[in-house]
Write a protein that holds these residues in place. Structure first.
Motif, short mmCIF file in Angstrom:
data_model
loop_
_atom_site.label_atom_id
_atom_site.label_comp_id
_atom_site.label_asym_id
_atom_site.label_seq_id
_atom_site.Cartn_x
_atom_site.Cartn_y
_atom_site.Cartn_z
N SER A 148 39.66 100.30 15.04
CA SER A 148 39.23 100.45 16.43
C SER A 148 40.22 101.29 17.23
N ILE A 149 41.52 101.06 17.01
CA ILE A 149 42.54 101.83 17.74
C ILE A 149 42.48 103.30 17.35
N LEU A 150 42.37 103.58 16.05
CA LEU A 150 42.29 104.97 15.61
C LEU A 150 41.03 105.65 16.12
N SER A 151 39.94 104.92 16.18
CA SER A 151 38.69 105.48 16.73
C SER A 151 38.88 105.85 18.19
N ALA A 152 39.54 104.97 18.94
CA ALA A 152 39.80 105.26 20.36
C ALA A 152 40.71 106.46 20.52
N LEU A 153 41.71 106.59 19.65
CA LEU A 153 42.61 107.74 19.70
C LEU A 153 41.87 109.04 19.40
N MET A 154 40.96 109.00 18.43
CA MET A 154 40.18 110.19 18.09
C MET A 154 39.26 110.60 19.23
N ALA A 155 38.89 109.66 20.07
CA ALA A 155 37.96 109.95 21.17
C ALA A 155 38.63 110.58 22.37
N PHE A 156 39.96 110.73 22.35
CA PHE A 156 40.67 111.22 23.53
C PHE A 156 40.26 112.64 23.91
N THR A 157 39.92 113.49 22.94
CA THR A 157 39.51 114.86 23.27
C THR A 157 38.22 114.86 24.06
N SER A 158 37.18 114.24 23.48
CA SER A 158 35.89 114.23 24.15
C SER A 158 35.94 113.44 25.45
N LEU A 159 36.74 112.38 25.48
CA LEU A 159 36.87 111.59 26.71
C LEU A 159 37.47 112.44 27.83
N SER A 160 38.48 113.23 27.49
CA SER A 160 39.18 114.02 28.51
C SER A 160 38.35 115.20 29.00
N THR A 161 37.44 115.71 28.16
CA THR A 161 36.65 116.88 28.56
C THR A 161 35.28 116.50 29.08
N ASP A 162 34.69 115.41 28.59
CA ASP A 162 33.30 115.09 28.91
C ASP A 162 33.14 114.16 30.10
N ILE A 163 34.11 113.27 30.31
CA ILE A 163 33.92 112.22 31.30
C ILE A 163 33.77 112.75 32.72
N TYR A 164 34.40 113.87 33.04
CA TYR A 164 34.34 114.35 34.41
C TYR A 164 33.33 115.49 34.61
N LEU A 165 32.53 115.77 33.59
CA LEU A 165 31.54 116.84 33.71
C LEU A 165 30.59 116.65 34.90
N PRO A 166 30.08 115.44 35.16
CA PRO A 166 29.18 115.30 36.32
C PRO A 166 29.85 115.62 37.65
N ALA A 167 31.19 115.55 37.69
CA ALA A 167 31.92 115.76 38.94
C ALA A 167 32.32 117.22 39.16
N MET A 168 32.12 118.08 38.19
CA MET A 168 32.62 119.45 38.30
C MET A 168 32.06 120.21 39.51
N PRO A 169 30.77 120.17 39.78
CA PRO A 169 30.29 120.88 40.97
C PRO A 169 30.95 120.41 42.26
N GLN A 170 31.12 119.09 42.42
CA GLN A 170 31.75 118.56 43.62
C GLN A 170 33.23 118.90 43.68
N MET A 171 33.91 118.86 42.52
CA MET A 171 35.33 119.23 42.46
C MET A 171 35.53 120.67 42.93
N GLY A 172 34.66 121.56 42.47
CA GLY A 172 34.76 122.95 42.87
C GLY A 172 34.61 123.13 44.37
N ARG A 173 33.68 122.38 44.97
CA ARG A 173 33.46 122.48 46.42
C ARG A 173 34.63 121.88 47.19
N ASP A 174 35.15 120.74 46.74
CA ASP A 174 36.24 120.07 47.46
C ASP A 174 37.55 120.85 47.39
N LEU A 175 37.82 121.45 46.23
CA LEU A 175 39.11 122.14 46.04
C LEU A 175 38.99 123.65 46.21
N HIS A 176 37.80 124.10 46.57
CA HIS A 176 37.57 125.53 46.88
C HIS A 176 38.02 126.44 45.72
N GLY A 177 37.55 126.11 44.53
CA GLY A 177 37.91 126.91 43.36
C GLY A 177 36.88 126.75 42.26
#
Length: 394
Positions: free
Chosen positions: A13-42
């Motif tokens: 279970s720990i190794l599975s969680a460690l392997m998920a760090f790439t997708s977790l770091s890139t995928d989890i905030y995808l729904p927020a990207m449009p709002q992030m761009g508007r808030d941070l003007h970039g």
């Protein structure tokens, strides 16, 4: 501090969680990207670019270091860096700050997936390792499914900063779990060569035609994958007006497709030559994207067309990534460790190309995303086409 059984469920279970760090770091905030761009003007797409820059270079660094000092210490340091980087992302007030902290965050995030694979190789034979990695891959698929769904609903109540605070919490929990992991790379098996000498392997592999064929093949496919990851939030949310909290469900379809194809791949790899299977999968993916583009240019652009086309293309990752990785590392011969680091660096670092390209293209339609996907999936199929027989191990 006591360690855990390397054959027990907690270790897996720990190794599975460690392997998920790439997708977790890139995928989890995808729904927020449009709002992030508007808030941070970039351009929020660059946050993915920054992460991939740090991720690709850090793999080459940690790969050589772990062969010298073992797996556990780099994992501990990696979790600390990930938590610090996530805090920096959460408190960023400008796009430049966020970009810098995303690079920093990636230096810690890359350690988990890379060294979890190395630990499996340390402990198991070739056949057993393949079975274990397949098990970990199925479990880790939960992260890219649950991440965007959770984030989409989190955004109903809080700002995008809350997503990175969530990552701080996850990283902190994983730090304590890493402390109980055993060291799988004992002193007598560690490299006695200097780190500089280890880096020379990368130069040798870059001149290995067999290794580079499959590395470039999967890298081109991942340029297309990251084109989807970068642009799909804008296409689904801004262009087709999909509610933010529903984005995760559409994204999850693609991951489910990858899981299904991975399961199919495990059953057919013994019946079809790997290079031939790669040609079939890459050609099918290219044809699917070309059909979608043809219909779009004919004026039939719609959300179902994009969703179905991307599902069919993205699902082929379940075959293409597994087959190219196996064939590339087979050609690396005795340099499999260095080959894994270089392959991972180029495979995930290739996303820099698509995220940069899409930053300079308009995001008010699905055409830029699908064109970038189409170009690089076709290149992937072209690279995969030559016969495998001309390449030999080094």
């Amino acid at each position: 501090m006591p360690t855990i059984d390397t054959k027990g469920w907690l270790f897996i279970s720990i190794l599975s969680a460690l392997m998920a760090f790439t997708s977790l770091s890139t995928d989890i905030y995808l729904p927020a990207m449009p709002q992030m761009g508007r808030d941070l003007h970039g351009d929020a797409e660059l946050t993915l670019t920054g992460f991939l820059i740090g991720f690709s270079f850090a793999q080459l660094f940690w790969g050589a270091i772990s062969d010298k000092i073992g797996r556990k210490i780099p994992l501990i340091i990696g979790m600390i860096l990930f938590v610090i980087g996530s805090i920096g992302c959460a408190i960023s007030t400008s796009m430049y700050e966020l970009l810098a902290w995303r690079v920093f965050q990636a230096f810690g995030a890359c350690v988990g997936p890379m060294l979890s694979r190395a630990m499996i190789r340390d402990l198991y034979s070739r056949t057993e390792a393949a079975k274990m990695l397949s098990t970990l891959a199925i479990v880790m698929a939960i992260a890219p499914i649950a991440g965007p769904m959770l984030a989409g609903h989190l955004l109903l109540w809080f700002s995008w900063h809350s997503i990175f605070w969530l990552l701080v919490g996850i990283g902190t929990i994983m730090f304590f779990f890493v402390l109980v992991l055993p060291e799988t790379h004992p002193l007598e098996r560690r490299s006695t060569r200097s780190v500089v000498a280890t880096y020379k392997n990368y130069w040798i592999l870059l001149h290995n035609k067999g290794f580079m064929k499959y590395t470039l093949c999967v890298s081109c496919f991942y340029i297309a994958i990251y084109a989807f990851l970068t642009a799909s939030p804008y296409v689904y949310i801004d262009v087709f007006h999909v509610p933010t909290e529903h984005f995760g469900y559409l994204f999850a379809l693609n991951i489910i497709g990858v899981m299904i194809l991975s399961a199919i791949n495990r059953r057919i790899v013994s019946a079809i030559r790997l290079d031939r299977l790669l040609r079939y999968a890459s050609l099918f993916s290219a044809l699917c994207v070309l059909i979608v583009l043809a219909l779009m240019f004919a004026g039939f652009t719609s959300l179902p067309l994009i969703v179905i086309g991307c599902f069919l293309f993205f699902s082929m990752n379940g075959i293409i990534a597994a087959v190219t990785n196996a064939l590339a590392l087979d050609r690396a011969g005795k340099m499999a460790g260095s080959g894994a680091a270089l392959l991972g660096s180029m495979q995930y670092g290739s996303g820099i190309v698509s995220s940069v390209i899409l930053t300079f293209l308009p995001n008010d339609s699905a055409f830029p995303m699908m064109i970038v996907i189409g170009v690089f999936v076709i290149v992937c199929a072209i690279i995969a086409y030559p016969s495998d027989e001309q390449y030999n191990r080094i």
